[in-house]
Design an enzyme around this catalytic site. Structure first.
Site, PDB file in Angstrom:
ATOM      1  N   ARG A 162      -1.077  18.970  21.698  1.00  8.07           N
ATOM      2  CA  ARG A 162      -1.319  19.192  23.142  1.00  8.07           C
ATOM      3  C   ARG A 162      -2.073  17.998  23.751  1.00  8.07           C
ATOM      4  NH1 ARG A 162       1.638  22.733  21.757  1.00  8.07           N
ATOM      5  NH2 ARG A 162       1.658  24.903  22.468  1.00  8.07           N
ATOM      6  N   SER A 236      -0.741  29.642  27.379  1.00  4.77           N
ATOM      7  CA  SER A 236      -2.023  29.614  26.650  1.00  4.77           C
ATOM      8  C   SER A 236      -3.077  28.948  27.523  1.00  4.77           C
ATOM      9  CB  SER A 236      -1.899  28.793  25.366  1.00  4.77           C
ATOM     10  OG  SER A 236      -0.923  29.316  24.520  1.00  4.77           O
ATOM     11  N   GLU A 331      -6.474  24.326  27.584  1.00  4.24           N
ATOM     12  CA  GLU A 331      -5.197  23.614  27.561  1.00  4.24           C
ATOM     13  C   GLU A 331      -4.760  23.347  29.006  1.00  4.24           C
ATOM     14  OE1 GLU A 331      -1.659  25.116  25.313  1.00  4.24           O
ATOM     15  OE2 GLU A 331      -0.654  24.738  27.218  1.00  4.24           O
TER      16      GLU A 331
HETATM   17  P1  FAD Z   1       2.404  20.855  36.040  1.00  7.67           P
HETATM   18  O1  FAD Z   1       1.649  22.100  35.777  1.00  7.67           O
HETATM   19  O2  FAD Z   1       3.011  20.696  37.377  1.00  7.67           O
HETATM   20  O3  FAD Z   1       1.474  19.600  35.735  1.00  7.67           O
HETATM   21  C1  FAD Z   1       0.713  19.532  34.569  1.00  7.67           C
HETATM   22  C2  FAD Z   1      -0.050  18.180  34.570  1.00  7.67           C
HETATM   23  O4  FAD Z   1       0.879  17.105  34.462  1.00  7.67           O
HETATM   24  C3  FAD Z   1      -0.804  17.920  35.871  1.00  7.67           C
HETATM   25  O5  FAD Z   1      -1.970  17.225  35.544  1.00  7.67           O
HETATM   26  C4  FAD Z   1       0.135  17.042  36.690  1.00  7.67           C
HETATM   27  O6  FAD Z   1      -0.549  16.191  37.593  1.00  7.67           O
HETATM   28  C5  FAD Z   1       0.809  16.234  35.601  1.00  7.67           C
HETATM   29  N1  FAD Z   1       2.207  15.872  35.928  1.00  7.67           N
HETATM   30  C6  FAD Z   1       3.235  16.702  36.149  1.00  7.67           C
HETATM   31  N2  FAD Z   1       4.379  16.012  36.322  1.00  7.67           N
HETATM   32  C7  FAD Z   1       4.049  14.705  36.219  1.00  7.67           C
HETATM   33  C8  FAD Z   1       4.789  13.487  36.307  1.00  7.67           C
HETATM   34  N3  FAD Z   1       6.102  13.459  36.547  1.00  7.67           N
HETATM   35  N4  FAD Z   1       4.120  12.320  36.159  1.00  7.67           N
HETATM   36  C9  FAD Z   1       2.782  12.304  35.912  1.00  7.67           C
HETATM   37  N5  FAD Z   1       2.034  13.419  35.830  1.00  7.67           N
HETATM   38  C10 FAD Z   1       2.663  14.606  35.972  1.00  7.67           C
HETATM   39  N6  FAD Z   1       3.340  24.698  26.915  1.00  7.67           N
HETATM   40  C11 FAD Z   1       3.618  24.370  25.635  1.00  7.67           C
HETATM   41  O7  FAD Z   1       3.354  23.248  25.195  1.00  7.67           O
HETATM   42  N7  FAD Z   1       4.218  25.268  24.807  1.00  7.67           N
HETATM   43  C12 FAD Z   1       4.544  26.512  25.201  1.00  7.67           C
HETATM   44  O8  FAD Z   1       5.077  27.286  24.400  1.00  7.67           O
HETATM   45  C13 FAD Z   1       4.259  26.883  26.549  1.00  7.67           C
HETATM   46  N8  FAD Z   1       4.535  28.128  26.984  1.00  7.67           N
HETATM   47  C14 FAD Z   1       4.229  28.482  28.271  1.00  7.67           C
HETATM   48  C15 FAD Z   1       4.545  29.783  28.702  1.00  7.67           C
HETATM   49  C16 FAD Z   1       4.271  30.184  29.982  1.00  7.67           C
HETATM   50  C17 FAD Z   1       4.612  31.584  30.429  1.00  7.67           C
HETATM   51  C18 FAD Z   1       3.662  29.263  30.899  1.00  7.67           C
HETATM   52  C19 FAD Z   1       3.407  29.659  32.320  1.00  7.67           C
HETATM   53  C20 FAD Z   1       3.339  27.969  30.480  1.00  7.67           C
HETATM   54  C21 FAD Z   1       3.617  27.562  29.155  1.00  7.67           C
HETATM   55  N9  FAD Z   1       3.306  26.282  28.680  1.00  7.67           N
HETATM   56  C22 FAD Z   1       3.629  25.917  27.392  1.00  7.67           C
HETATM   57  C23 FAD Z   1       2.606  25.306  29.550  1.00  7.67           C
HETATM   58  C24 FAD Z   1       3.530  24.500  30.503  1.00  7.67           C
HETATM   59  O9  FAD Z   1       4.732  25.156  30.710  1.00  7.67           O
HETATM   60  C25 FAD Z   1       3.812  23.093  29.985  1.00  7.67           C
HETATM   61  O10 FAD Z   1       2.616  22.390  29.789  1.00  7.67           O
HETATM   62  C26 FAD Z   1       4.705  22.280  30.930  1.00  7.67           C
HETATM   63  O11 FAD Z   1       5.081  21.064  30.319  1.00  7.67           O
HETATM   64  C27 FAD Z   1       4.037  21.975  32.267  1.00  7.67           C
HETATM   65  O12 FAD Z   1       5.013  21.412  33.125  1.00  7.67           O
HETATM   66  P2  FAD Z   1       4.876  21.443  34.695  1.00  7.67           P
HETATM   67  O13 FAD Z   1       6.021  20.649  35.247  1.00  7.67           O
HETATM   68  O14 FAD Z   1       4.775  22.833  35.180  1.00  7.67           O
HETATM   69  O15 FAD Z   1       3.519  20.660  34.895  1.00  7.67           O
HETATM   70  N1  EPU Z   2      -2.968  36.495  17.790  1.00  9.12           N
HETATM   71  C1  EPU Z   2      -3.800  37.584  17.836  1.00  9.12           C
HETATM   72  N2  EPU Z   2      -3.917  38.246  19.017  1.00  9.12           N
HETATM   73  C2  EPU Z   2      -3.267  37.868  20.143  1.00  9.12           C
HETATM   74  C3  EPU Z   2      -2.432  36.743  20.093  1.00  9.12           C
HETATM   75  C4  EPU Z   2      -2.295  36.057  18.904  1.00  9.12           C
HETATM   76  O1  EPU Z   2      -4.414  37.958  16.840  1.00  9.12           O
HETATM   77  O2  EPU Z   2      -3.435  38.516  21.188  1.00  9.12           O
HETATM   78  C5  EPU Z   2      -2.843  35.764  16.500  1.00  9.12           C
HETATM   79  C6  EPU Z   2      -1.840  36.400  15.534  1.00  9.12           C
HETATM   80  O3  EPU Z   2      -2.349  36.252  14.236  1.00  9.12           O
HETATM   81  C7  EPU Z   2      -0.609  35.515  15.685  1.00  9.12           C
HETATM   82  C8  EPU Z   2      -1.254  34.165  15.929  1.00  9.12           C
HETATM   83  O4  EPU Z   2      -2.393  34.445  16.734  1.00  9.12           O
HETATM   84  O5  EPU Z   2       0.168  35.492  14.524  1.00  9.12           O
HETATM   85  C9  EPU Z   2      -0.378  33.164  16.629  1.00  9.12           C
HETATM   86  O6  EPU Z   2       0.116  33.709  17.856  1.00  9.12           O
HETATM   87  P1  EPU Z   2       1.411  33.097  18.565  1.00  9.12           P
HETATM   88  O7  EPU Z   2       2.531  32.997  17.588  1.00  9.12           O
HETATM   89  O8  EPU Z   2       1.652  33.841  19.814  1.00  9.12           O
HETATM   90  O9  EPU Z   2       1.007  31.608  18.863  1.00  9.12           O
HETATM   91  P2  EPU Z   2      -0.297  30.971  19.510  1.00  9.12           P
HETATM   92  O10 EPU Z   2      -0.964  30.166  18.460  1.00  9.12           O
HETATM   93  O11 EPU Z   2      -1.099  31.971  20.247  1.00  9.12           O
HETATM   94  C10 EPU Z   2       0.888  28.741  20.146  1.00  9.12           C
HETATM   95  C11 EPU Z   2       0.988  27.897  21.368  1.00  9.12           C
HETATM   96  C12 EPU Z   2       2.040  28.463  22.304  1.00  9.12           C
HETATM   97  C13 EPU Z   2       3.377  28.480  21.581  1.00  9.12           C
HETATM   98  C14 EPU Z   2       3.238  29.358  20.336  1.00  9.12           C
HETATM   99  C15 EPU Z   2       4.489  29.379  19.491  1.00  9.12           C
HETATM  100  C16 EPU Z   2      -1.154  26.859  21.678  1.00  9.12           C
HETATM  101  C17 EPU Z   2      -2.428  26.828  22.450  1.00  9.12           C
HETATM  102  N3  EPU Z   2      -0.287  27.797  22.031  1.00  9.12           N
HETATM  103  O12 EPU Z   2       0.376  29.994  20.579  1.00  9.12           O
HETATM  104  O13 EPU Z   2       2.145  27.605  23.442  1.00  9.12           O
HETATM  105  O14 EPU Z   2       4.404  28.976  22.395  1.00  9.12           O
HETATM  106  O15 EPU Z   2       2.150  28.856  19.517  1.00  9.12           O
HETATM  107  O16 EPU Z   2       4.575  28.251  18.712  1.00  9.12           O
HETATM  108  O17 EPU Z   2      -0.984  26.038  20.776  1.00  9.12           O
HETATM  109  C18 EPU Z   2       1.252  27.190  25.589  1.00  9.12           C
HETATM  110  O18 EPU Z   2       0.905  26.092  25.144  1.00  9.12           O
HETATM  111  O19 EPU Z   2       1.063  27.524  26.793  1.00  9.12           O
HETATM  112  C19 EPU Z   2       1.929  28.133  24.699  1.00  9.12           C
HETATM  113  C20 EPU Z   2       2.310  29.350  25.079  1.00  9.12           C
END
Ligand code: FAD
Ligand code: EPU
Length: 335
Positions: A162, A236, A331
């Site tokens: 991240r 997250s 994050e």
């Molecule tokens: P924004 O929120 O619009 O911007 C994020 C940052 O990047 C800001 O600082 C902005 O200024 C900058 N930025 C954006 N675009 C540009 C650009 N073109 N040039 C320079 N700077 C820029 N993330 C994960 O890694 N893994 C996950 O599994 C994951 N699951 C998610 C699930 C949900 C339900 C939600 C809501 C979010 C999740 N995220 C996850 C977080 C998020 O989706 C990602 O970080 C995504 O890449 C953000 O993209 P955005 O376009 O919305 O960025």
């Molecule tokens: N867990 C709990 N309670 C909860 C949630 C999770 O105990 O309420 C524990 C469980 O043991 C579970 C473990 O956490 O097995 C891992 O949970 P999960 O698989 O949902 O993954 P995570 O570590 O919580 C990370 C990323 C996610 C990504 C998933 C899948 C980060 C901060 N988050 O979540 O990314 O989708 O793994 O790989 O690394 C995001 O970045 O926004 C995001 C959603």
């Protein structure tokens, strides 16, 4: 090109926080972007993508540039790989869908992550054992001050968990306009996560392709993550903390069952587990709370302000620090 004044960002951030941009412009091409950067007198510029990794705590001063540069172009092709160049304003999940529809491999585990591809390298998006760094080739960016164009290859980006140079030394200094990624034509599925294996056991066919895995990932994610269309959130809220053996030993004395994820040089504990252990899961405070299916996700029930959500996050952070001696790091970018 139309610059709008006091433009609402309510529908442009997935936390659904109601703030305004002092000035807002939506740009569709690099040419328009360069023109805006050359002519603007605004010193403060904020780049907005899909708004899915930000928490807005105030109106944004200066100019918000909403990057909507689109397009997926095949740049090169061999019998093993397809290299694509994508406009930063393209929806990330549309790129994943595009790749799986063509039976290409490498990003299927990153299905259903919201936001635009331009933001994906900023925090090196990751899920289910894959990160964008695994397919990343290069990106094109424009320096907001000098207006110079820069190309960053993989090592220039300094990717980590991240993390990248764009969250550190180059934070808020550039606008990313194009990303190039390398996809494989060979079946290179990463099925290492338990949740994926479990789903595969349920379906009865052996020759899985990237499209099958995309469907599995979408199913898993829908079971635990809230859809921002209905519940305001940014995924997250905290990163999973990287811990050392001493901290782990301390936790194990009370919780021998603590889940730990190890790779070659790091050991992480799921922050969601720490937060759930302290009984925050499902907690509600006025208009915000902790999602009842996943404790790492803070949610907006409706009219929460960015500050309400920050206050709640700080209480959780303090509690985790006091009880587990672990400092959680956000994050989400708090603005
Ligand atoms: P924004 O929120 O619009 O911007 C994020 C940052 O990047 C800001 O600082 C902005 O200024 C900058 N930025 C954006 N675009 C540009 C650009 N073109 N040039 C320079 N700077 C820029 N993330 C994960 O890694 N893994 C996950 O599994 C994951 N699951 C998610 C699930 C949900 C339900 C939600 C809501 C979010 C999740 N995220 C996850 C977080 C998020 O989706 C990602 O970080 C995504 O890449 C953000 O993209 P955005 O376009 O919305 O960025
Ligand atoms: N867990 C709990 N309670 C909860 C949630 C999770 O105990 O309420 C524990 C469980 O043991 C579970 C473990 O956490 O097995 C891992 O949970 P999960 O698989 O949902 O993954 P995570 O570590 O919580 C990370 C990323 C996610 C990504 C998933 C899948 C980060 C901060 N988050 O979540 O990314 O989708 O793994 O790989 O690394 C995001 O970045 O926004 C995001 C959603």
């Amino acid at each position: 090109m139309n610059i709008r004044n006091y433009h609402s960002l309510l529908d442009l951030n997935t936390f659904k926080v109601n703030v305004n941009a002092e000035f807002y412009i939506n740009i569709q091409s690099e040419k328009d972007l360069l023109e805006i950067l050359k002519n603007t007198s605004h010193k403060k510029i904020f780049i907005l993508g899909g708004g899915s990794n930000i928490l807005l705590t105030r109106n944004i001063k200066g100019l918000v540039i909403h990057n909507q540069i689109k397009g997926i172009k095949i740049k090169a092709e061999t019998n093993k790989h397809t290299i694509i160049e994508v406009g930063a304003g393209e929806l990330w999940d549309r790129v994943v869908e595009w790749s799986t529809e063509r039976n290409l491999y490498g990003i299927e585990n990153l299905s259903l992550i919201p936001g635009y591809i331009g933001a994906a390298p900023i925090q090196n998006i990751g899920a289910y054992g894959t990160e964008i760094k695994d397919v990343f080739q290069e990106l094109k960016a424009i320096n907001l001050q000098t207006k110079e164009i820069h190309i960053f290859n993989k090592s220039d980006c300094q990717f980590g968990y991240r993390d990248s140079i764009f969250k550190n030394k180059l934070k808020d200094k550039l606008i990313i306009t194009k990303i190039t990624i390398k996809l494989s034509k060979k079946n290179t599925l990463n099925l290492s996560y338990k949740a994926i294996k479990k789903e595969i056991e349920k379906i009865n066919h052996k020759q899985l392709n990237s499209k099958d895995i995309r469907e599995i990932i979408i199913k898993i994610r829908k079971q635990k993550l809230p859809d921002p269309q209905y519940i305001g959130n940014a995924g997250s809220f905290f990163k999973n903390p990287i811990i050392n053996q001493d901290t782990l030993n301390e936790i194990k004395k009370i919780h021998p069952d603590v889940p730990v994820f190890k790779n070659t040089n790091q050991m992480k504990i799921p922050a969601g587990w720490l937060i759930e252990k302290l009984n925050w899961k499902g907690y509600r405070e006025n208009n915000c709370g902790v999602y009842n299916k996943h404790s790492l996700v803070l949610i907006n029930y409706g009219n929460a302000s960015g500050k309400d959500i920050v206050n709640l996050s700080q209480k959780i952070k303090q509690d985790v620090n006091q009880k587990f001696n672990i400092k959680l790091e956000e994050e989400v970018s708090i603005i």
